[in-house]
Design an enzyme around this catalytic site. Structure first.
Site, PDB file in Angstrom:
ATOM      1  N   ASP A  15      40.085 105.748 -44.213  1.00  0.00           N
ATOM      2  CA  ASP A  15      39.933 106.475 -42.947  1.00  0.00           C
ATOM      3  C   ASP A  15      38.899 107.593 -43.082  1.00  0.00           C
ATOM      4  O   ASP A  15      38.726 108.165 -44.157  1.00  0.00           O
ATOM      5  CB  ASP A  15      41.291 107.062 -42.528  1.00  0.00           C
ATOM      6  CG  ASP A  15      41.315 107.471 -41.062  1.00  0.00           C
ATOM      7  OD1 ASP A  15      40.488 106.955 -40.274  1.00  0.00           O
ATOM      8  OD2 ASP A  15      42.155 108.306 -40.696  1.00  0.00           O
ATOM      9  N   ASN A  63      43.182  99.036 -33.520  1.00  0.00           N
ATOM     10  CA  ASN A  63      41.766  99.423 -33.464  1.00  0.00           C
ATOM     11  C   ASN A  63      40.971  98.683 -32.378  1.00  0.00           C
ATOM     12  O   ASN A  63      39.853  99.087 -32.048  1.00  0.00           O
ATOM     13  CB  ASN A  63      41.090  99.249 -34.833  1.00  0.00           C
ATOM     14  CG  ASN A  63      41.514 100.283 -35.858  1.00  0.00           C
ATOM     15  OD1 ASN A  63      41.593  99.986 -37.047  1.00  0.00           O
ATOM     16  ND2 ASN A  63      41.788 101.509 -35.438  1.00  0.00           N
TER      17      ASN A  63
END
Ligand code: IPE
Ligand code: IPE
Ligand code: MG
Length: 227
Positions: A15, A63
């Site tokens: 991330d 996502n």
């Protein structure tokens, strides 16, 4: 060969690509491009130290909510990786894609299946979580078992039917990018994983920081509910 702390499996939540790009006044896609490079570097480093299983969270079931241009550029990078993997992968590393496959193009699916089949006898495994969600994974395992006619489901049944049931659960999960959560990653497998969070943005992660985190693992007392 085992690593010094007897770790067989590390899972990474990669991330911070978007913020890394923003800091450089660049579009988010630029961060994903560097993130993809970093993934290859960190994977090689971990295999070199003797790890047998690695899992990388590349794209979650959530996502897809991102703007189309970002999703498209991640899929394009993934395609480039699929084309490159045959050359860049260590000979003893087998690829496994974990996640739901229903949203990928025929072309992408064919490449994924080719890579999985042609590396399936390799002793080390590289699991790439793409269109992956931990809840979806458990739900799909349960549905598979129902379809087989099971009326009573055990923990072992679920373990055997999740996408990555062939490998041990990760001893460690490392998340970069400063958020302290799992974001639907390995919900079943993480029950007793040691969790590590670093503020380092994924494209900035250095192999030496991974080494430091592995050193910290040695200081954790894993009780598994015992004393
Ligand atoms: C992780 O980086 C990569 C994916 C989720 C695909 P992000 O894109 O989430 O980067 P940040 O968290 O916005 O910085
Ligand atoms: C988790 O990162 C998913 C991946 C790294 C692929 P996100 O950036 O999607 O997580 P949230 O939205 O901050 O929880
Ligand atoms: Mg993020």
């Amino acid at each position: 060969m085992e690593t010094k702390n007897n770790i067989r499996h590390i899972a990474f939540i990669m991330d911070g690509n978007g913020r890394w790009a923003k800091k450089r006044m660049m579009p988010r896609e630029y961060g994903h491009k560097f993130g993809a490079k970093k993934f290859k570097e960190i994977a090689s480093h971990c295999y070199d130290m003797g790890l047998q299983y690695l899992t990388f969270y590349a794209f979650s079931t959530e996502n897809w909510k991102r703007p189309d241009n970002e999703v498209n550029s991640i899929m394009k990078l993934f395609m480039e990786y699929l084309d490159d993997a045959k050359k860049s992968l260590d000979k003893d590393v087998g690829l496994v894609f974990i996640g739901e496959r229903d949203r990928f193009s025929e072309e992408m699916l064919a490449k994924m299946e080719f890579l999985e089949n042609s590396t399936k006898n390799c002793p080390k495994k590289l699991c790439i979580a793409i269109n992956y969600g931990g809840r979806a994974e458990i739900t799909s395992a349960v549905n598979k078992l129902i379809a087989e006619g099971k009326t009573k489901i055990t923990e072992d049944d679920i373990t055997a039917n999740i996408y990555s049931g062939f490998c041990p659960p990760p001893e460690m999960i490392i998340r970069t990018g400063g958020e302290v959560r799992l974001s639907n990653f390995l919900m079943w497998q993480s029950a007793y994983s040691e969790l590590f969070f670093t503020d380092t943005l994924w494209p900035d992660l250095k192999a030496s920081e991974v080494d430091d985190i592995i050193d910290q693992f040695a200081g954790r007392k894993r009780r598994f509910g015992g004393v």
